[in-house]
Every structure is written in structure tokens, then in C-alpha cells.
Design a protein around this motif. Sequence first.
Motif, PDB file in Angstrom:
ATOM      1  N   PRO A 174      -0.786 -11.715   3.049  1.00  0.00           N
ATOM      2  CA  PRO A 174       0.619 -11.848   2.632  1.00  0.00           C
ATOM      3  C   PRO A 174       1.608 -11.753   3.789  1.00  0.00           C
ATOM      4  O   PRO A 174       2.726 -12.251   3.681  1.00  0.00           O
ATOM      5  N   GLY A 175       1.224 -11.134   4.889  1.00  0.00           N
ATOM      6  CA  GLY A 175       2.126 -11.011   6.031  1.00  0.00           C
ATOM      7  C   GLY A 175       1.935 -12.089   7.077  1.00  0.00           C
ATOM      8  O   GLY A 175       2.434 -11.958   8.205  1.00  0.00           O
ATOM      9  N   LEU A 176       1.248 -13.165   6.704  1.00  0.00           N
ATOM     10  CA  LEU A 176       0.907 -14.204   7.680  1.00  0.00           C
ATOM     11  C   LEU A 176       2.126 -14.776   8.387  1.00  0.00           C
ATOM     12  O   LEU A 176       2.075 -15.113   9.570  1.00  0.00           O
ATOM     13  N   PHE A 177       3.252 -14.883   7.678  1.00  0.00           N
ATOM     14  CA  PHE A 177       4.423 -15.550   8.256  1.00  0.00           C
ATOM     15  C   PHE A 177       5.458 -14.570   8.801  1.00  0.00           C
ATOM     16  O   PHE A 177       6.550 -14.983   9.187  1.00  0.00           O
ATOM     17  N   ASP A 178       5.102 -13.294   8.839  1.00  0.00           N
ATOM     18  CA  ASP A 178       6.045 -12.301   9.362  1.00  0.00           C
ATOM     19  C   ASP A 178       6.352 -12.512  10.839  1.00  0.00           C
ATOM     20  O   ASP A 178       7.420 -12.130  11.322  1.00  0.00           O
ATOM     21  N   GLY A 179       5.392 -13.127  11.558  1.00  0.00           N
ATOM     22  CA  GLY A 179       5.596 -13.348  12.985  1.00  0.00           C
ATOM     23  C   GLY A 179       6.169 -14.703  13.334  1.00  0.00           C
ATOM     24  O   GLY A 179       6.372 -15.017  14.516  1.00  0.00           O
ATOM     25  N   VAL A 180       6.449 -15.527  12.316  1.00  0.00           N
ATOM     26  CA  VAL A 180       6.979 -16.868  12.583  1.00  0.00           C
ATOM     27  C   VAL A 180       8.396 -16.768  13.132  1.00  0.00           C
ATOM     28  O   VAL A 180       9.281 -16.176  12.507  1.00  0.00           O
ATOM     29  N   LYS A 181       8.592 -17.347  14.299  1.00  0.00           N
ATOM     30  CA  LYS A 181       9.905 -17.336  14.934  1.00  0.00           C
ATOM     31  C   LYS A 181      10.618 -18.678  14.836  1.00  0.00           C
ATOM     32  O   LYS A 181      11.846 -18.742  14.974  1.00  0.00           O
ATOM     33  N   ALA A 182       9.838 -19.750  14.634  1.00  0.00           N
ATOM     34  CA  ALA A 182      10.434 -21.085  14.608  1.00  0.00           C
ATOM     35  C   ALA A 182       9.642 -21.995  13.691  1.00  0.00           C
ATOM     36  O   ALA A 182       8.420 -21.851  13.555  1.00  0.00           O
ATOM     37  N   VAL A 183      10.345 -22.941  13.077  1.00  0.00           N
ATOM     38  CA  VAL A 183       9.734 -23.946  12.201  1.00  0.00           C
ATOM     39  C   VAL A 183      10.207 -25.314  12.663  1.00  0.00           C
ATOM     40  O   VAL A 183      11.419 -25.561  12.769  1.00  0.00           O
ATOM     41  N   LEU A 184       9.252 -26.202  12.940  1.00  0.00           N
ATOM     42  CA  LEU A 184       9.573 -27.589  13.288  1.00  0.00           C
ATOM     43  C   LEU A 184       9.248 -28.461  12.089  1.00  0.00           C
ATOM     44  O   LEU A 184       8.151 -28.371  11.526  1.00  0.00           O
ATOM     45  N   ILE A 185      10.180 -29.286  11.687  1.00  0.00           N
ATOM     46  CA  ILE A 185       9.963 -30.198  10.565  1.00  0.00           C
ATOM     47  C   ILE A 185       9.870 -31.620  11.116  1.00  0.00           C
ATOM     48  O   ILE A 185      10.793 -32.101  11.780  1.00  0.00           O
ATOM     49  N   SER A 186       8.757 -32.289  10.818  1.00  0.00           N
ATOM     50  CA  SER A 186       8.571 -33.642  11.349  1.00  0.00           C
ATOM     51  C   SER A 186       9.460 -34.659  10.646  1.00  0.00           C
ATOM     52  O   SER A 186       9.968 -35.585  11.281  1.00  0.00           O
TER      53      SER A 186
END
Length: 244
Positions: A54-66
Motif C-alpha cells: 500500500p505504500g508503494l507510491f509514497d516515494g513518488v516524487k514525479a509523474v510523467l504523462i506520455s
Amino acid sequence: MSQLLFLGTGAADWNIEDRGAGFFRRNSSCLVNGELMADCGDHVFDYAQSHSCPGLFDGVKAVLISHTHGDHFSPDSVRRIAASHPITVGGCEAVIRAVGPHENITFVPFSPFKEALIGAYRVMPVLANHHTVISGDDAAFHYVITCPDGKKLFYGLDGAWFLRPSWEEMKKHRFDAMIFDCTVGDSDDWRIFEHNTVPMLRMMIPEIKRTGMATDETKLIASHLARTLHVNHEHTLPSLRPLA
């Protein structure tokens, strides 16, 4: 690459409502080093739930959308990731407009062939040969991503062949991993005009290696496989293995 985690490798016809207990690809998305997400559709949270992380995305700092097609981009999913911590979102103007203002989101609008700094990552958007009709400021991008350790990733889903200006930019780089669209399999379905087939990759990859863009050490990865245009996974593997 330091770490690549694929959250899905399927095209738009992998309907999450049809998922049973068997093999299921989910819509295509990946995490780089646990902190940079490439594409963010509805299926990413199903991956986290199914793998009990459940915490997989806690470290996501940026999202790139194609691009703005629904199997690659869900504004609700982007906002859900940003609900707990600040993130940066990069994409075309249509992506930014669709997400809307958010206190935890910093937007970086991309322009073709203009490198942008996303945290510690350098991102070069190149144009994809893929159809988007949402508004005049929509675009479909592939990404040349330079990681903090200097490793380079090509993320090129949803597109047929490569547009010449994109190819000329790609030739300037030597990639440690390349992710290619392989939507159509071995068929001659109409989607060949905006998606790759296995025979297309058979023609492209030798030239990619000849230019030095890829070497024998480069990880070559096929993704965005259509459920209805490929045979089952066990029969798909032998057709793709020679491409590496």
C-alpha cells in the motif's frame, strides 16, 4: 538502470473489470527507482493492492504523462498520489489542464525537443507517432530520461515507427534500457498506423543497434501489448526473445 518496476505492460483493451485470478497485464506504467512514474492510469493502484504494498507510491516524487488517453492518464490517480505528499507532474498542456490546480502538485509543461529538469532527472520529450484529439494543446510524447546516476532510459509507448525529428534526437543518446510499444503483435490490424508490431521491431532494433543507440548490454523491453492482438503470454515470449 538502477531499478525499473513495471506496474502494467498492457494496452487499453485490458479492462480491469474483467480481471480474474489468471494472467492480467494491466495498463502500461512503470516506476523508475521508486520515485519517477511514467504514465499513471487507473490500474496502478490495483498493482499496489494485488502485491500487498500500500505504500508503494509514497516515494513518488514525479509523474510523467506520455499523452492523455485514458489507459495512460487518469487525473484522479495523479491527484490520489499527490494527496499525501508533493509531486511534480510533467506533460503537455492538456494534461496540466485535466489535473487542475492542486496544492501538492507542481506542473512542468513539456515542449517537444526541449529538455526539462524534473527533480534530479533530465527529461527530453520527443514526439510520438500517435493520435491524440483532445484539444489544440494536446500531444503524444516519448521520453528520453537521464537518471541521477547518468543511466539513460527510453520510454516509447503508443507510437508507430519513429518520427524523423524524434529519431534524430534519439541518435544523440546511448541507452541503458529502451521500452518499446508493441501493441499489435504479428497482425496487420489498423492500429499499425499508430502502434508498433513485432515485425516492425524486428526491423527497427538492428538499426537502433547499428547507430550505437543500443548495445548488447542495453535492456530492450516490449510493452503495451494488446490483449486482443497478441496470443497468450507463453506464445508471445518466443516471438519477442530474439529481439533482445
